[in-house]
Scaffold this motif. Structure first.
Motif, mmCIF file in Angstrom:
data_model
loop_
_atom_site.group_PDB
_atom_site.id
_atom_site.type_symbol
_atom_site.label_atom_id
_atom_site.label_comp_id
_atom_site.label_asym_id
_atom_site.label_seq_id
_atom_site.Cartn_x
_atom_site.Cartn_y
_atom_site.Cartn_z
ATOM 1 N N LEU A 171 0.830 -1.206 0.000
ATOM 2 C CA LEU A 171 0.000 0.000 0.000
ATOM 3 C C LEU A 171 0.867 1.260 0.000
ATOM 4 O O LEU A 171 0.617 2.206 -0.757
ATOM 5 N N VAL A 172 1.920 1.254 0.815
ATOM 6 C CA VAL A 172 2.840 2.404 0.865
ATOM 7 C C VAL A 172 3.590 2.544 -0.460
ATOM 8 O O VAL A 172 3.701 3.656 -1.009
ATOM 9 N N GLY A 173 4.101 1.430 -0.978
ATOM 10 C CA GLY A 173 4.857 1.485 -2.226
ATOM 11 C C GLY A 173 4.018 1.967 -3.395
ATOM 12 O O GLY A 173 4.442 2.842 -4.156
ATOM 13 N N LEU A 174 2.821 1.424 -3.523
ATOM 14 C CA LEU A 174 1.934 1.853 -4.603
ATOM 15 C C LEU A 174 1.510 3.311 -4.413
ATOM 16 O O LEU A 174 1.399 4.074 -5.382
ATOM 17 N N GLY A 175 1.274 3.676 -3.148
ATOM 18 C CA GLY A 175 0.849 5.045 -2.866
ATOM 19 C C GLY A 175 1.917 6.066 -3.206
ATOM 20 O O GLY A 175 1.627 7.106 -3.811
ATOM 21 N N LEU A 176 3.170 5.779 -2.832
ATOM 22 C CA LEU A 176 4.272 6.708 -3.127
ATOM 23 C C LEU A 176 4.470 6.850 -4.632
ATOM 24 O O LEU A 176 4.735 7.952 -5.135
ATOM 25 N N ASN A 177 4.346 5.732 -5.341
ATOM 26 C CA ASN A 177 4.498 5.794 -6.790
ATOM 27 C C ASN A 177 3.356 6.581 -7.428
ATOM 28 O O ASN A 177 3.571 7.378 -8.354
ATOM 29 N N SER A 178 2.142 6.383 -6.934
ATOM 30 C CA SER A 178 0.984 7.065 -7.507
ATOM 31 C C SER A 178 0.988 8.556 -7.197
ATOM 32 O O SER A 178 0.675 9.386 -8.055
ATOM 33 N N LEU A 179 1.363 8.907 -5.963
ATOM 34 C CA LEU A 179 1.304 10.306 -5.537
ATOM 35 C C LEU A 179 2.489 11.135 -6.025
ATOM 36 O O LEU A 179 2.328 12.287 -6.435
ATOM 37 N N PHE A 180 3.682 10.554 -5.959
ATOM 38 C CA PHE A 180 4.895 11.323 -6.238
ATOM 39 C C PHE A 180 5.687 10.839 -7.448
ATOM 40 O O PHE A 180 6.723 11.425 -7.784
ATOM 41 N N GLY A 181 5.245 9.728 -8.054
ATOM 42 C CA GLY A 181 5.975 9.197 -9.193
ATOM 43 C C GLY A 181 7.285 8.544 -8.813
ATOM 44 O O GLY A 181 8.201 8.460 -9.647
ATOM 45 N N TRP A 182 7.410 8.079 -7.569
ATOM 46 C CA TRP A 182 8.643 7.434 -7.115
ATOM 47 C C TRP A 182 8.616 5.964 -7.550
ATOM 48 O O TRP A 182 8.217 5.076 -6.799
ATOM 49 N N SER A 183 9.064 5.699 -8.746
ATOM 50 C CA SER A 183 8.991 4.338 -9.287
ATOM 51 C C SER A 183 9.855 3.355 -8.499
ATOM 52 O O SER A 183 9.560 2.156 -8.460
ATOM 53 N N TRP A 184 10.923 3.855 -7.845
ATOM 54 C CA TRP A 184 11.799 2.976 -7.078
ATOM 55 C C TRP A 184 11.097 2.422 -5.840
ATOM 56 O O TRP A 184 11.519 1.401 -5.274
ATOM 57 N N ALA A 185 10.030 3.081 -5.373
ATOM 58 C CA ALA A 185 9.339 2.636 -4.161
ATOM 59 C C ALA A 185 8.710 1.265 -4.351
ATOM 60 O O ALA A 185 8.591 0.478 -3.399
ATOM 61 N N ASP A 186 8.312 0.951 -5.585
ATOM 62 C CA ASP A 186 7.658 -0.327 -5.849
ATOM 63 C C ASP A 186 8.613 -1.511 -5.669
ATOM 64 O O ASP A 186 8.327 -2.418 -4.890
ATOM 65 N N PRO A 187 9.785 -1.552 -6.345
ATOM 66 C CA PRO A 187 10.699 -2.683 -6.118
ATOM 67 C C PRO A 187 11.286 -2.704 -4.717
ATOM 68 O O PRO A 187 11.598 -3.785 -4.196
ATOM 69 N N VAL A 188 11.446 -1.544 -4.089
ATOM 70 C CA VAL A 188 11.933 -1.528 -2.706
ATOM 71 C C VAL A 188 10.906 -2.194 -1.784
ATOM 72 O O VAL A 188 11.261 -2.965 -0.882
ATOM 73 N N ALA A 189 9.642 -1.898 -2.009
ATOM 74 C CA ALA A 189 8.585 -2.554 -1.236
ATOM 75 C C ALA A 189 8.627 -4.063 -1.455
ATOM 76 O O ALA A 189 8.428 -4.851 -0.529
ATOM 77 N N ALA A 190 8.906 -4.473 -2.688
ATOM 78 C CA ALA A 190 9.000 -5.901 -2.993
ATOM 79 C C ALA A 190 10.173 -6.555 -2.261
ATOM 80 O O ALA A 190 10.076 -7.701 -1.806
#
Length: 206
Positions: A171-190
């Motif tokens: 939820l945090v990773g998807l949210g950061l990517n959606s709100l701020f465009g931080w694409s790195w948040a998704d693989p870091v969450a993984a």
């Protein structure tokens, strides 16, 4: 949280109570399997569409949750569940390790490559929903497993609890990517998912 490797006390429950607890565990396992099959299908489909490693990993965790719950269901389907416990624990542990290996590889590929995970409304809703449902299932199964003295039931409940933590991470990773465009948040969450899976796998194996 108690490690599944520790000896769980059998509280001297009469046979009738033990039968009730075993039946309750089977029902909770069935509910867990049903929810996770749906969760896996939705998460993997949405994650593939959005190129989200975290969301796909979350879906694969649901697949492994099904295999773990199925191992416990197999254990309690026999006349002597205790005799099947070690095998059930091994299946749970191997499932964790398999998840960690896959997610780690995909996360590193996403970080060093040109992966560009996109916004996923379905993924956000699914993660939020799991954050509400999974703690209740985990608590009920852990309580019944501890009273019955079943380490495999407790180990499976911990995997369900892990799904709660992973829901928050996704939820945090998807949210950061959606709100701020931080694409790195998704693989870091993984990668957080992978690290948690290794820890739980080691505990179940011991």
């Amino acid at each position: 949280m108690a490690s599944p490797a520790r000896q769980l006390p059998v509280l001297g429950s009469p046979p009738a109570r033990q039968a009730v607890l075993a039946r309750r565990i089977r029902l909770l396992v069935a509910a867990t399997i049903t929810y996770n099959v749906i969760e896996a299908a939705v998460a993997i489909t949405a994650g593939t569409h959005a190129s989200s490693t975290a969301l796909v990993g979350f879906g694969l965790d649901s697949v492994i949750e099904v295999s773990s719950a199925a191992a416990v269901a197999w254990q309690f389907a026999g006349r002597d569940p205790e005799a099947r416990e070690k095998t059930a624990l091994r299946v749970i542990a191997v499932s964790f390790f398999a998840l960690a290996a896959y997610v780690s590889v995909e996360s590193v590929r996403a970080l060093v490559g040109d992966a560009d995970p996109r916004h996923s409304s379905v993924g956000l809703v699914l993660a939020a929903l799991s954050l509400l449902i999974m703690p209740a299932l985990s608590y009920a199964q852990r309580r019944a497993g501890r009273e019955l003295g079943s380490r495999s039931a407790v180990a499976d409940s911990k995997q369900t609890l892990l799904c709660t933590y992973l829901s928050a991470v996704v939820l945090v990773g998807l949210g950061l990517n959606s709100l701020f465009g931080w694409s790195w948040a998704d693989p870091v969450a993984a990668l957080v998912i992978a690290a948690a899976a290794v820890k739980e796998g080691r505990e179940a194996w011991r």
